[in-house]
Design a protein around this motif. Structure first.
Motif, PDB file in Angstrom:
ATOM      1  N   GLN A   1       0.822  -1.213   0.000  1.00  0.00           N
ATOM      2  CA  GLN A   1       0.000   0.000   0.000  1.00  0.00           C
ATOM      3  C   GLN A   1       0.853   1.258   0.000  1.00  0.00           C
ATOM      4  O   GLN A   1       0.447   2.289  -0.529  1.00  0.00           O
ATOM      5  CB  GLN A   1      -0.989  -0.010   1.168  1.00  0.00           C
ATOM      6  N   LEU A   2       2.052   1.158   0.554  1.00  0.00           N
ATOM      7  CA  LEU A   2       2.944   2.312   0.519  1.00  0.00           C
ATOM      8  C   LEU A   2       3.678   2.370  -0.820  1.00  0.00           C
ATOM      9  O   LEU A   2       3.836   3.430  -1.420  1.00  0.00           O
ATOM     10  CB  LEU A   2       3.961   2.236   1.663  1.00  0.00           C
ATOM     11  N   LEU A   3       4.089   1.201  -1.253  1.00  0.00           N
ATOM     12  CA  LEU A   3       4.775   1.103  -2.538  1.00  0.00           C
ATOM     13  C   LEU A   3       3.921   1.682  -3.672  1.00  0.00           C
ATOM     14  O   LEU A   3       4.429   2.306  -4.600  1.00  0.00           O
ATOM     15  CB  LEU A   3       5.060  -0.374  -2.813  1.00  0.00           C
ATOM     16  N   ALA A   4       2.617   1.471  -3.530  1.00  0.00           N
ATOM     17  CA  ALA A   4       1.713   1.905  -4.592  1.00  0.00           C
ATOM     18  C   ALA A   4       1.719   3.415  -4.763  1.00  0.00           C
ATOM     19  O   ALA A   4       1.419   3.932  -5.836  1.00  0.00           O
ATOM     20  CB  ALA A   4       0.308   1.414  -4.286  1.00  0.00           C
ATOM     21  N   MET A   5       2.026   4.122  -3.695  1.00  0.00           N
ATOM     22  CA  MET A   5       1.972   5.592  -3.791  1.00  0.00           C
ATOM     23  C   MET A   5       3.232   6.181  -4.381  1.00  0.00           C
ATOM     24  O   MET A   5       3.283   7.374  -4.665  1.00  0.00           O
ATOM     25  CB  MET A   5       1.766   6.171  -2.399  1.00  0.00           C
ATOM     26  N   LEU A   6       4.229   5.342  -4.527  1.00  0.00           N
ATOM     27  CA  LEU A   6       5.532   5.845  -4.921  1.00  0.00           C
ATOM     28  C   LEU A   6       5.494   6.700  -6.194  1.00  0.00           C
ATOM     29  O   LEU A   6       5.981   7.843  -6.180  1.00  0.00           O
ATOM     30  CB  LEU A   6       6.501   4.662  -5.073  1.00  0.00           C
ATOM     31  N   PRO A   7       4.903   6.185  -7.285  1.00  0.00           N
ATOM     32  CA  PRO A   7       4.895   7.019  -8.495  1.00  0.00           C
ATOM     33  C   PRO A   7       4.183   8.340  -8.279  1.00  0.00           C
ATOM     34  O   PRO A   7       4.626   9.375  -8.790  1.00  0.00           O
ATOM     35  CB  PRO A   7       4.155   6.168  -9.513  1.00  0.00           C
TER      36      PRO A   7
END
Lengths: 101, 497, 425, 489
Positions: free
Chosen positions: C31-37
């Motif tokens: 869920q955090l990784l998803a916000m990266l871009p």
């Protein structure tokens, strides 16, 4: 004159036979009725074949009548055989009343 | 040798011949049967792709054989025909895979697959028909080929359903026959022509033509399940799932709808039919059917019955699109032929999976089924949202063009119908999704089969996933060339410009 | 495709992709990784538009100064919620929390980035239904009942939006927001279009008289979801109004009046509710209603006086961001307050007495807090009014420069602030 | 090749067609052990001869031959045009099917009686189709009738015998009425040759009375409503191959005569008889179908279906006065496909009786699974009977419908459609039951594959006819049999 009356008599036989065919129950009577009708038709044929009083009668109807008689004989034979068979199977030489349904 | 003239016939034969051979196979020859089925399906796919490419590049594919004095047996691959052929070919392939998985181990499979192939043959024939008489032939053949599939299970209930089906379709067929013959006696031709072949007919035939139109639409409406001719469809649910899938998405119902498209466009011609004043009542009827079907679907607990009423509603979108009689609405109606097929077949596959894997037949048994069969229910969700018309699933595109078409034609009431239908669709699909995903999983299922690691057999799982992906792609990639929408536009251009 | 384009793509698609259970189960902290871009996008990209002609009817995303920091606020919010959700919950193997979370989030991001109507509509649908799922996932019956209400509002709103979309599409082929605003301000169907758009977004934002779903749902659901509830649907609906309505083009006296009166009544309604309702936890919901009512009223003014709108439409986006931030602060604060006054379960006997006692105390506290908050709120409204009026008087170019300068650095500060608040609590 | 061509064109196929079965009948009678073999071989030879005749006629037009050089009235003239050719062909084809079926169906005792009679019947039928004068027609008609009666009585048992007896009386009565008509015609015009009569016939009482008599007689023989009383019992109670040949072939003989007389002699002087025919035909279609629908026994159902289907042939009469050839082609087509389909149906019914020992429709008990070929045969035959496309029945009904519509005969249109629907109802009533389980299951007996295949192939033939119209219709037109005029054979 006479050939017309013969013809009429033939037609009369035909009608008489038809009547008998319809009203009688016994198969033998029916077969006889058919034969009478056949005779009636033959009579008509022969009677109408004679065109005038003195001229030679037309041979064609005679041939027809003879053929017709042959046919009628064989038909009667078949009918009688069937009737006998039916009589031995059912004990009555009559058609069942309601066999179509 | 001019091959172009034989390809349509080959397309028809590519399912007919395997079907006939399959009839003669013994029950145990599973491999041969499967091979034949798939061979036929792939050959057909290849041929149809070839035709699609050819038609796109302006080739002409037409088979003509003498049939009756002055009447010919004509198979022709125009854009509209190819749209439907393409749909049935792709879905046949998918459904065949599904049916192989679904019927594994059940009796009388040779018979089943034989009629299955015949059914597809008839559908493809209906699609490719180049004149009304050829259409009629395949249309009736379709009735005959589906009947044994419908009563395949041989129960008393199945027999009664089959009986009802026949009562409807036979009367429908007779009406269509009457209309066709009458038309023929007036015009002396039955050849499908863009914009119809009646324009030259004088005013004195006006009443006759109106009656003919009504007769034909009634005949076709039976299969298209237009209210009040829809009574057979919910009963037909007794058939095995692949049959229902095919019945609802591709073959029967679609053949009816497709026939209506044909009659309006290529027999009467939109302008002529509008001039007769028959289009508006047709549109009203379709609108009514859309709402009625949805309303009835709301109250069904049996999953397949709910889907059946949904079909009644959805197929009338096609009719509605045609009846609005404008270029844009036409796109919407025609493209919905394909879109509804993709979405509805997904839903039926999923319903079949639930029944086959867990013994679930009712909506009320579906609590928490998403936990047990996530892939199946994901496909179902895509299909359901498509039916509601939520973007970006294919159904959205159809509704978009229907709505635009209605605005363009000034028929604003259609917007109300569309909105009402979407609302009702949501009302009967969302509770299913809700129950499946968010309710508690029961301790045991009605009748569970074990498929090891997978949630169900792969042959059952793959088809709905493919069709769901196609439904999604048809929406997302609608503007690409060769998409259903693109073809529909091609068809509309041919009819209107 | 440039890096900026790819980032725009990724910001939307990456969370969508990660929503697949097969993928996010295999990645750490999905869920955090998803916000990266999205974070990268906020940090490094200024003013970029990406057009994808083959998707749907032609899709386009764009990021400009305005959307950039709105996006920043929203991403920060999602970050916060993600951390809260994954701190309190331990996802079970067949748990779709992550899926729903990611779907909703990508819908939200896509919606902000969308620069045409259809894309906006698509992502709005994705976000709304995803959010519904998120809301009722693992919840009790009360939430489900409330969720149903939300869902119904949602469906009706989407229908209205769809009709509006059709109206637009029948008037113009291009569905870019700017073009639509121009076209739709002067066609025969404008009134109908406005009615549809306003009705739809009013439903989605929970503006009086459609506010029932917001308060009902809010009272039923749990804390991290409340953050989303008062921020996401409401804020995004307000954003939708900004994008869809033909603002600053013509003057629409009637619509302006209607909006102003609805806004006014809405604020009155909230005030009345502040007195009538004793549940302290509902305050943020009503505050949100008040916020959006005010927003509506301002929109009304904008519709009546297009020139005025031209002058201070720049404030609209910050307003939405402020709404989100203040709602988050309010909820976190109130949550803290509520949390502190829960009776600790130490011993079995005596717990009853303690309970009664604490309840009494709590009641007192609520009453006190009631009064305070009301004062606070009234004060803030007054301040807002003053600020807005003064802004009108201020020289506009100056303000604009101020706005331009208040960019990423400012945003980072806000995010940091939020993080701090969260850490403190 | 050349030799073959000469052989084909020079052989008197027509004479072979009559004499060959006659000789074979005698042989069968003498060598009853190999009767089946003789019979089937003869049928193959007949089929080839019909092909030969067809070839010949395609090359040289109508066939006309006076046996021994004697022309009518005293001699026997043979005449064949497209119509005769077609009837001969269908007789040979269906006959072949029935014969192959019979080789499996009849056991020794029955076979010895069946084959001579059957071949005799074939000889008479062929002679009938080749006759050029009305008196020969009478003879052949009578012979056909007698042979048919004898065949019908083969099964024995009171029902079959009673049926045969009834049939005999009826057929004799019909023949006599016909003969009386012949007598009147001869009296009126001095000839029995159809061609001569055709040129001389005038609208006068003699002609009318003769036509009345002949028409009635023939209608009686082909069970036109209301003279159909004898048919169901006879056809339903005979053995399967006999039922098939009675329904498929024998009735067509009588119809052929009626059609021929009508076309050549009576049509221009009909005095509105066609209206009566149309009316009776309509009643037959509806009444027969309804009766069929009511039946609980399969063979009775099929028999009533025959009554109904014959109605269609009569519906054509009023239409033909305007539309002419098209309608007659439709009629010929209907007769053809009915012959194939009905034979297939009766043979299928025979299989079912052999299989389950009964023909109660409700107790068919999953026949589809156990006798798929038979069920298929019944279904395909049913398709043609209903008139669904693509089948021979459809072609016929389509042409009929087309004419009725273009003449605005809505009454007939409705009858045609209603008849189709009712036919669908009774066909599918049976088919539906073949899928389901019966409440009481019966002991099943094996059915020879040959019997199943014959039924299926005949039914396929009925379907195939639907595709062969472009080939068959030109054949029918040889000698323009359907042009009503003074006639010039």
């Amino acid at each position: 004159m006479s050939n017309i009356s013969f013809a009429l008599a033939g037609i009369g036989l035909f009608v008489l036979g038809l009547y008998a065919l319809i009203v009688h129950d016994h198969l033998l009577r029916k077969i006889l009725a058919i034969n009478i009708m056949g005779s009636g038709v033959s009579l008509v044929l022969v009677a109408l074949a004679k065109h005038g009083g003195d001229a030679l009668p037309d041979v064609v109807p005679h041939a027809m009548v003879i053929t017709g008689i042959v046919v009628a004989v064989s038909a009667t034979a078949v009918a009688l055989v069937l009737m006998v068979k039916l009589a031995t199977e059912t004990g009555r030489a009559m058609l069942p009343d309601d066999s179509t349904e | 040798m001019n091959w172009d003239a034989w390809i349509p016939l080959l397309v028809v034969a590519s399912s007919l011949l395997p079907g006939l051979v399959i009839f003669t196979l013994a029950e145990e020859q599973v491999r041969l049967r499967t091979a034949l089925n798939l061979l036929g399906a792939f050959v057909k796919l290849a041929l149809v792709s070839w035709m699609v490419w050819g038609v796109y590049n302006g080739h002409h594919f037409e088979t003509r054989l003498p049939l009756l004095p002055n009447l010919e047996f004509v198979l022709r691959a125009g854009p509209l025909a190819l749209l439907f052929v393409g749909l049935s070919t792709v879905l046949w392939l998918v459904t065949t895979i599904y049916a192989i998985g679904y019927l594994e181990g059940s009796p009388h499979r040779s018979r089943f697959f034989g009629f299955f192939s015949l059914c597809v043959t008839a559908t493809v024939g209906v699609a490719l028909s180049g004149n009304m008489i050829t259409f009629l032939i395949f249309y009736e053949l379709l009735t005959l080929a589906t009947y044994p599939l419908l009563i395949h299970r041989g129960t008393e209930e199945a027999r009664k359903a089959g009986h009802t089906y026949l009562v409807y379709t036979m009367i429908g067929g007779a009406l269509l026959l009457l209309g066709t013959a009458w038309l023929y006696s007036l015009t002396g031709t039955l050849e499908f022509t863009p914009r119809g072949f009646l324009a030259g007919l004088g005013e004195e035939h006006r009443h006759a033509l109106i009656i003919i139109f009504v007769l034909m639409i009634a005949g076709l409406g039976v299969k298209a399940a237009i209210v009040p001719l829809h009574g057979w469809l919910p009963l037909a649910m007794v058939a095995p799932a692949p049959v229902s899938a095919l019945l609802h998405a591709v073959a029967v119902v679609k053949a009816g709808a497709f026939g209506i498209v044909r009659v309006v466009y290529d027999v009467f011609g939109v302008d002529f039919a509008t001039g007769l004043g028959v289009m508006e009542p047709l549109a009203w009827l379709a609108g009514f059917t859309i709402i009625y079907g949805s309303l009835r679907a709301l109250f069904q607990d049996d999953l397949k019955r709910r889907l059946a009423f949904s079909t009644i509603s959805q197929v009338s979108y096609v009719v509605l699109g045609v009846a609005i009689a404008g270029p844009i609405a036409t796109i919407g109606g025609v493209v919905h032929l394909v879109h509804q097929g993709l979405m509805k077949i997904t839903l039926f596959f999923c319903a079949g999976n639930l029944a086959e894997t867990l013994g679930i037949h009712k909506v009320s048994e579906m609590n928490g089924v998403g936990q047990r069969m996530p892939w199946t229910m994901a496909a179902f969700t895509v299909g359901a949202f498509g039916m509601i018309g939520a973007p970006p699933v294919a159904g959205f595109i159809s509704k978009w063009y229907l709505g635009m078409g209605a605005l363009e034609a000034g028929q604003n009431w259609v917007l109300l119908v569309l909105a009402g239908s979407s609302l009702l669709n949501a009302a009967y699909f969302l509770p299913i999704l809700y129950a499946a995903w968010f309710k508690k999983t029961p301790s045991s299922w009605p009748h569970e089969h074990d498929f090891g690691r997978m949630e169900t057999a792969w042959a059952l799982l793959l088809p709905p996933l493919i069709t769901a992906a196609l439904a999604l792609a048809a929406g997302l990639l609608a503007t690409l060339p060769f998409s259903p929408l693109d073809w529909a536009k091609l068809i509309s251009v041919r009819e209107f410009y | 495709m440039s890096i900026a384009d790819s980032l725009l793509w990724l910001a939307v698609c990456w969370p969508l992709l990660l929503a697949l259970p097969a993928l996010h189960k295999r990645l750490p902290l999905p869920q955090l990784l998803a916000m990266l871009p999205a974070v990268l996008l906020i940090l490094f990209v200024v003013d970029n538009t990406l057009t994808v002609p083959w998707l749907l009817f032609g899709t386009s995303f764009s990021l400009d100064e305005q959307t950039r920091w709105l996006l920043a606020v929203i991403v920060a919010l999602w970050l916060l919620v993600a951390m809260m959700l994954w701190r309190t919950k331990h996802p079970a193997p067949n748990n779709y929390l992550a899926t729903l979370f990611l779907l909703t989030m990508s819908g939200n991001i896509g919606l902000i980035l969308a620069s045409d109507l259809v894309t906006f509509f698509c992502f709005s649908t994705l976000m709304s239904y995803g959010f519904y799922g998120l809301l009722i996932h693992g919840s009790n019956d009360a939430v489900r009942r409330a969720g149903r209400l939300y869902l119904i509002c949602l469906i009706v709103a989407d229908l209205a939006l769809f009709e509006a979309l059709l109206l637009v599409a029948s008037n113009t082929e291009h569905l870019q927001f700017q073009l639509v605003q121009q076209v739709m301000s002067n066609v025969p169907t404008t009134d109908f279009y406005m009615a549809m758009v306003l009705g739809a977004f009013a439903l989605k934002a929970g503006i009086w008289p459609f506010s029932l779903w917001l308060s009902t749902t809010f009272s039923a659901t749990s804390s991290p979801k409340r953050l989303l509830l008062v921020s996401v649907p409401v804020a995004m609906a307000l954003l939708g109004m900004l994008r869809w309505l033909p603002l600053g083009q013509y003057n629409f006296d009637a619509w302006g009046l209607i909006l102003q009166s609805i806004g006014g009544v809405g604020i009155l309604y909230v005030m009345f509710k502040f007195y009538a309702v004793r549940q302290i936890r509902l305050f943020p919901a009503y505050a949100a209603i008040a916020y959006s009512s005010l927003f509506i009223a301002l929109l009304g003014i904008g519709l009546t006086y297009p020139s005025l709108w031209h002058d201070f439409h720049y404030l609209a986006y910050p307003y939405i961001a402020v709404l989100v931030i203040s709602m988050v602060c309010l909820i976190l604060l109130l949550g803290r307050v509520e949390h502190e006054h829960q009776p600790p379960e130490t011993t079995l006997h005596g717990i009853k007495q303690l309970n009664i006692y604490l309840k009494q105390k709590f009641e007192d506290f609520i009453q006190w807090r009631n009064v305070q908050l009301h004062k606070l709120n009234a004060l803030r409204h007054a301040a807002h009014q003053i600020v807005l009026q003064s802004l009108h008087v201020m020289h506009m170019q100056k303000l604009q420069r101020l706005m331009d300068r208040w960019s990423v650095r400012m945003m980072m500060a806000v995010m940091m602030g939020m993080l701090l608040i969260w850490l403190m609590i | 090749m050349k030799l073959l061509q000469v052989f084909l064109t020079d052989t008197h196929w027509a004479i072979i067609l009559v004499l060959l079965p006659l000789a074979a009948a005698v042989l069968c009678f003498l060598f009853s052990r190999v009767a089946s073999f003789i019979g089937v071989t003869t049928l193959f030879a007949l089929l080839l001869s019909v092909v030969g005749l067809g070839w010949q006629m395609r090359e040289t037009g109508v066939y006309h031959h006076a046996i021994g050089g004697w022309e009518a009235p005293l001699g026997i003239g043979l005449y064949a045009d497209g119509l005769s050719l077609l009837m001969l062909a269908i007789t040979a084809l269906v006959g072949l099917g029935i014969s192959i079926y019979a080789t499996s169906y009849f056991k020794h005792q029955d076979a010895a009686r069946f084959w001579p009679l059957w071949l005799l019947l074939l000889a008479s039928l062929n002679a009938l189709y080749l006759s050029a004068d009305i008196f020969n027609l009478y003879i052949t008609l009578e012979l056909v009738g007698l042979a048919a009666v004898a065949l019908a009585s083969l099964t024995g048992g009171p029902d079959a015998l009673a049926g045969a007896m009834r049939y005999l009386l009826t057929t004799l009565l019909g023949s006599l009425a016909y003969l009386l008509g012949v007598a009147l015609l001869y009296h009126g015009y001095g000839s029995v040759d159809i061609a001569i009569l055709a040129t001389q016939a005038k609208s006068e009482p003699v002609l009318w009375v003769a036509f009345g008599l002949m028409g009635t007689g023939l209608a009686l023989k082909m069970a036109l409503v209301p003279l159909h009383f004898w048919l169901p019992a006879t056809h339903a109670n005979a053995s399967a191959p006999v039922s098939a040949l009675l329904s498929a072939l024998v009735i067509k003989g009588a119809f052929y005569i009626l059609l021929r007389l009508w076309l050549e002699i009576f049509a221009p002087h009909s005095g509105g008889a066609e209206t009566l025919f149309g009316l009776l035909g309509s009643v037959a279609v509806i009444w027969g179908s309804l009766q069929a629908l009511r039946q609980t026994r399969l063979k009775l159902l099929i028999a009533y279906s025959t009554v109904a289907q014959l109605g269609y042939l009569f519906i054509a009469f009023p239409l033909a006065t305007i539309a002419g050839a098209t309608v007659w082609i439709a009629v010929a087509y209907l007769a053809l496909s009915h012959a194939l389909a009905k034979a297939a149906m009766f043979l299928a019914a025979g299989n079912l009786i052999r299989f389950g020992g009964h023909d109660r429709i409700a107790d068919l008990d999953r026949v589809v699974q156990r006798l798929p070929l038979t069920a298929g045969a019944f279904a395909l035959a049913g398709v043609s009977i209903i008139g669904l496309p693509p089948s021979g029945g459809f072609v016929g009904k389509w042409l009929l419908l087309e004419s009725a519509l273009s003449q605005g005969r809505w009454d007939l249109v409705m009858v045609i459609l209603l008849g189709s629907l009712l036919a669908a109802a009774y066909v599918f009533k049976v088919l539906g039951r073949t899928f389901t389980k019966a409440p009481v299951s019966h002991e099943a007996h094996a059915v020879p594959a040959r019997m199943e295949w014959v039924a299926l192939l005949l039914a396929c033939g009925a379907i195939l006819l639907g595709f062969l119209a472009p080939l068959i219709i030109p054949l029918m037109d040889i000698g323009n049999p359907f042009t009503i005029s003074g006639g010039q054979p």
